[in-house]
Enzyme design. Structure first.
Site, mmCIF file in Angstrom:
data_model
loop_
_atom_site.group_PDB
_atom_site.id
_atom_site.type_symbol
_atom_site.label_atom_id
_atom_site.label_comp_id
_atom_site.label_asym_id
_atom_site.label_seq_id
_atom_site.Cartn_x
_atom_site.Cartn_y
_atom_site.Cartn_z
ATOM 1 N N CYS A 111 0.861 -1.177 0.000
ATOM 2 C CA CYS A 111 0.000 0.000 0.000
ATOM 3 C C CYS A 111 0.900 1.230 0.000
ATOM 4 O O CYS A 111 1.820 1.329 0.819
ATOM 5 C CB CYS A 111 -0.899 -0.008 1.236
ATOM 6 N N ASP A 163 -0.249 -5.850 0.341
ATOM 7 C CA ASP A 163 -1.499 -6.145 -0.350
ATOM 8 C C ASP A 163 -1.295 -7.449 -1.115
ATOM 9 O O ASP A 163 -0.201 -7.706 -1.630
ATOM 10 C CB ASP A 163 -1.858 -5.030 -1.337
ATOM 11 N N VAL A 214 5.929 -14.093 -24.040
ATOM 12 C CA VAL A 214 6.701 -13.598 -22.898
ATOM 13 C C VAL A 214 7.484 -14.777 -22.320
ATOM 14 O O VAL A 214 6.981 -15.900 -22.234
ATOM 15 C CB VAL A 214 5.814 -12.924 -21.833
ATOM 16 N N GLU A 215 8.730 -14.524 -21.963
ATOM 17 C CA GLU A 215 9.553 -15.553 -21.318
ATOM 18 C C GLU A 215 9.138 -15.610 -19.858
ATOM 19 O O GLU A 215 9.122 -14.591 -19.178
ATOM 20 C CB GLU A 215 11.034 -15.210 -21.493
ATOM 21 N N SER A 216 8.776 -16.783 -19.372
ATOM 22 C CA SER A 216 8.098 -16.895 -18.075
ATOM 23 C C SER A 216 8.971 -16.542 -16.876
ATOM 24 O O SER A 216 8.461 -16.017 -15.886
ATOM 25 C CB SER A 216 7.490 -18.281 -17.904
ATOM 26 N N HIS A 270 -4.043 -0.846 -6.027
ATOM 27 C CA HIS A 270 -4.375 -2.073 -6.748
ATOM 28 C C HIS A 270 -4.581 -1.817 -8.240
ATOM 29 O O HIS A 270 -4.099 -2.566 -9.088
ATOM 30 C CB HIS A 270 -5.643 -2.706 -6.173
ATOM 31 N N GLU A 271 -5.320 -0.765 -8.534
ATOM 32 C CA GLU A 271 -5.633 -0.444 -9.929
ATOM 33 C C GLU A 271 -4.354 -0.185 -10.720
ATOM 34 O O GLU A 271 -4.199 -0.650 -11.853
ATOM 35 C CB GLU A 271 -6.547 0.785 -9.995
#
EC number: 1.7.1.13
Length: 155
Positions: free
Chosen positions: A53, A60, A75-77, A94-95
């Site tokens: 936060c 969070d 995407v390479e993991s 969060h957004e």
């Protein structure tokens, strides 16, 4: 002499890479999609995503589900994992966390379609779910529901 492959330019996979201090320093890597031109969906699930936060510094927690229909790139993991881990000490709402992850992946991959669902655990008694996607889902690809139930306390 070793032959060059689609994996030859990767810097993090197969090496001792440390967790970046923040998302801005994280390096997302991509590889050429060997199935480019074939419509299919890729899903990544991060059930224990964490950030901080920005006001209190308290942790969070979220369950993230990322779906994308790749174009020329995947995407390479491991780089994705390190990118997601870089949020652990990063303060943002969060957004912002959810949409930032989606936008970084879109910028890197230029996918046919991408969505991310951020299912955040309650803070102050209120769960926050954040959804970002690039447009309507393609009609010719099976895209399963994200399968994360609404938060439910007792009752």
């Amino acid at each position: 002499m070793s032959e060059k492959t689609i994996y030859s330019d990767l810097k993090q996979l197969g090496s001792n890479a440390s967790i970046p201090q923040n998302p801005e320093d994280a390096i997302l890597e991509r590889v050429a999609n060997p199935q480019a031109g074939t419509p299919y969906c890729v899903r990544f699930t991060a059930p224990e995503f964490t950030s901080l936060c920005p006001m209190t510094g308290q942790p969070d927690f979220a369950h993230l589900v990322i779906d994308y229909v790749p174009g020329q790139w995947l995407v390479e993991s491991k780089s994705l994992k390190l990118f997601l881990f870089s949020f652990r000490n990063h303060g943002a709402f969060h957004e912002d966390c959810t949409v930032t992850i989606g936008k970084r992946l879109v910028e890197l991959l230029e996918p046919e379609w991408l969505r991310i669902g951020g299912y955040w655990y309650p803070r102050g008694g209120i769960p926050i779910d954040v959804f970002f996607q690039t447009g309507a889902a393609p009609q010719n690809v099976w895209i399963p529901e994200q399968g994360v139930p609404n938060y439910r306390g007792r009752g």
